[in-house]
Scaffold this motif. Structure first.
Motif, PDB file in Angstrom:
ATOM      1  N   ARG A   9      59.164  47.588  60.953  1.00  0.00           N
ATOM      2  CA  ARG A   9      58.264  48.315  61.853  1.00  0.00           C
ATOM      3  C   ARG A   9      59.012  48.866  63.052  1.00  0.00           C
ATOM      4  O   ARG A   9      58.752  49.986  63.492  1.00  0.00           O
ATOM      5  N   PHE A  10      59.935  48.095  63.611  1.00  0.00           N
ATOM      6  CA  PHE A  10      60.739  48.593  64.713  1.00  0.00           C
ATOM      7  C   PHE A  10      61.549  49.816  64.276  1.00  0.00           C
ATOM      8  O   PHE A  10      61.620  50.816  64.990  1.00  0.00           O
ATOM      9  N   ILE A  11      62.163  49.730  63.107  1.00  0.00           N
ATOM     10  CA  ILE A  11      62.984  50.839  62.614  1.00  0.00           C
ATOM     11  C   ILE A  11      62.115  52.053  62.304  1.00  0.00           C
ATOM     12  O   ILE A  11      62.502  53.196  62.583  1.00  0.00           O
ATOM     13  N   ALA A  12      60.934  51.845  61.757  1.00  0.00           N
ATOM     14  CA  ALA A  12      60.034  52.960  61.458  1.00  0.00           C
ATOM     15  C   ALA A  12      59.610  53.675  62.740  1.00  0.00           C
ATOM     16  O   ALA A  12      59.537  54.915  62.776  1.00  0.00           O
ATOM     17  N   VAL A  13      59.345  52.917  63.799  1.00  0.00           N
ATOM     18  CA  VAL A  13      59.008  53.534  65.088  1.00  0.00           C
ATOM     19  C   VAL A  13      60.189  54.351  65.604  1.00  0.00           C
ATOM     20  O   VAL A  13      60.016  55.459  66.129  1.00  0.00           O
ATOM     21  N   GLY A  14      61.395  53.848  65.431  1.00  0.00           N
ATOM     22  CA  GLY A  14      62.593  54.589  65.833  1.00  0.00           C
ATOM     23  C   GLY A  14      62.742  55.893  65.076  1.00  0.00           C
ATOM     24  O   GLY A  14      63.082  56.927  65.655  1.00  0.00           O
ATOM     25  N   VAL A  15      62.466  55.878  63.782  1.00  0.00           N
ATOM     26  CA  VAL A  15      62.563  57.094  62.970  1.00  0.00           C
ATOM     27  C   VAL A  15      61.514  58.121  63.411  1.00  0.00           C
ATOM     28  O   VAL A  15      61.817  59.309  63.561  1.00  0.00           O
ATOM     29  N   VAL A  16      60.298  57.664  63.644  1.00  0.00           N
ATOM     30  CA  VAL A  16      59.223  58.581  64.063  1.00  0.00           C
ATOM     31  C   VAL A  16      59.555  59.201  65.418  1.00  0.00           C
ATOM     32  O   VAL A  16      59.395  60.418  65.611  1.00  0.00           O
ATOM     33  N   LEU A  17      60.026  58.395  66.360  1.00  0.00           N
ATOM     34  CA  LEU A  17      60.407  58.931  67.665  1.00  0.00           C
ATOM     35  C   LEU A  17      61.542  59.946  67.545  1.00  0.00           C
ATOM     36  O   LEU A  17      61.528  60.986  68.209  1.00  0.00           O
ATOM     37  N   ALA A  18      62.512  59.647  66.712  1.00  0.00           N
ATOM     38  CA  ALA A  18      63.640  60.562  66.522  1.00  0.00           C
ATOM     39  C   ALA A  18      63.176  61.899  65.944  1.00  0.00           C
ATOM     40  O   ALA A  18      63.632  62.962  66.384  1.00  0.00           O
ATOM     41  N   ILE A  19      62.270  61.862  64.988  1.00  0.00           N
ATOM     42  CA  ILE A  19      61.776  63.108  64.386  1.00  0.00           C
ATOM     43  C   ILE A  19      60.972  63.916  65.402  1.00  0.00           C
ATOM     44  O   ILE A  19      61.114  65.144  65.485  1.00  0.00           O
ATOM     45  N   LEU A  20      60.152  63.247  66.201  1.00  0.00           N
ATOM     46  CA  LEU A  20      59.383  63.959  67.225  1.00  0.00           C
ATOM     47  C   LEU A  20      60.295  64.607  68.262  1.00  0.00           C
ATOM     48  O   LEU A  20      60.100  65.769  68.644  1.00  0.00           O
ATOM     49  N   ILE A  21      61.300  63.889  68.710  1.00  0.00           N
ATOM     50  CA  ILE A  21      62.237  64.443  69.682  1.00  0.00           C
ATOM     51  C   ILE A  21      63.044  65.577  69.061  1.00  0.00           C
ATOM     52  O   ILE A  21      63.320  66.586  69.715  1.00  0.00           O
ATOM     53  N   ILE A  47      71.513  63.161  63.431  1.00  0.00           N
ATOM     54  CA  ILE A  47      72.148  62.442  64.538  1.00  0.00           C
ATOM     55  C   ILE A  47      71.140  61.553  65.255  1.00  0.00           C
ATOM     56  O   ILE A  47      71.396  60.362  65.490  1.00  0.00           O
ATOM     57  N   LEU A  48      69.978  62.112  65.599  1.00  0.00           N
ATOM     58  CA  LEU A  48      68.997  61.331  66.357  1.00  0.00           C
ATOM     59  C   LEU A  48      68.385  60.195  65.546  1.00  0.00           C
ATOM     60  O   LEU A  48      68.118  59.118  66.086  1.00  0.00           O
ATOM     61  N   VAL A  49      68.141  60.412  64.271  1.00  0.00           N
ATOM     62  CA  VAL A  49      67.599  59.327  63.443  1.00  0.00           C
ATOM     63  C   VAL A  49      68.591  58.175  63.381  1.00  0.00           C
ATOM     64  O   VAL A  49      68.211  57.008  63.506  1.00  0.00           O
TER      65      VAL A  49
END
Length: 99
Positions: A9-21, A47-49
């Motif tokens: 779940r932590f990693i999934a939140v990181g991926v979603v934030l990276a895609i939004l940014i 890079i961001l993901v």
């Protein structure tokens, strides 16, 4: 008792934030003649993901370590077996017990 964080779940939140940014950064800056918006999205996204997955996994490890320090050992024993159904939502107390 210790509750560990859900790393996925932590990693999934990181991926979603990276895609939004990545979406925001792709459309904020003007398009260059050498690269299309899709190419910019792909390069910046990779890079961001990678960065955000690493950061979110680090946060999950830090939360796990913090929860390890506050963990306590609990021993559960039963002295008798209770058979039958109890009413949902109501607690049955022994006559000699107090709250």
């Amino acid at each position: 008792m210790r509750r560990s964080p859900r790393f996925v779940r932590f990693i999934a939140v990181g991926v979603v934030l990276a895609i939004l940014i990545t979406l925001i950064l792709t459309f904020v800056f003007p398009e260059t003649p050498n690269y299309s918006r899709a190419q910019v999205f792909g390069f910046v996204g990779i890079i961001l993901v990678t960065v955000f997955v690493g950061l979110s996994a680090g946060v999950a490890v830090a939360v796990d370590r913090a929860s390890t320090r506050r963990a306590r050992t609990v021993v559960m024993t039963t002295s008798e077996r209770v058979d039958g159904e109890t009413e949902t939502g109501s607690a049955q107390l022994d006559e000699g017990s107090t709250n």
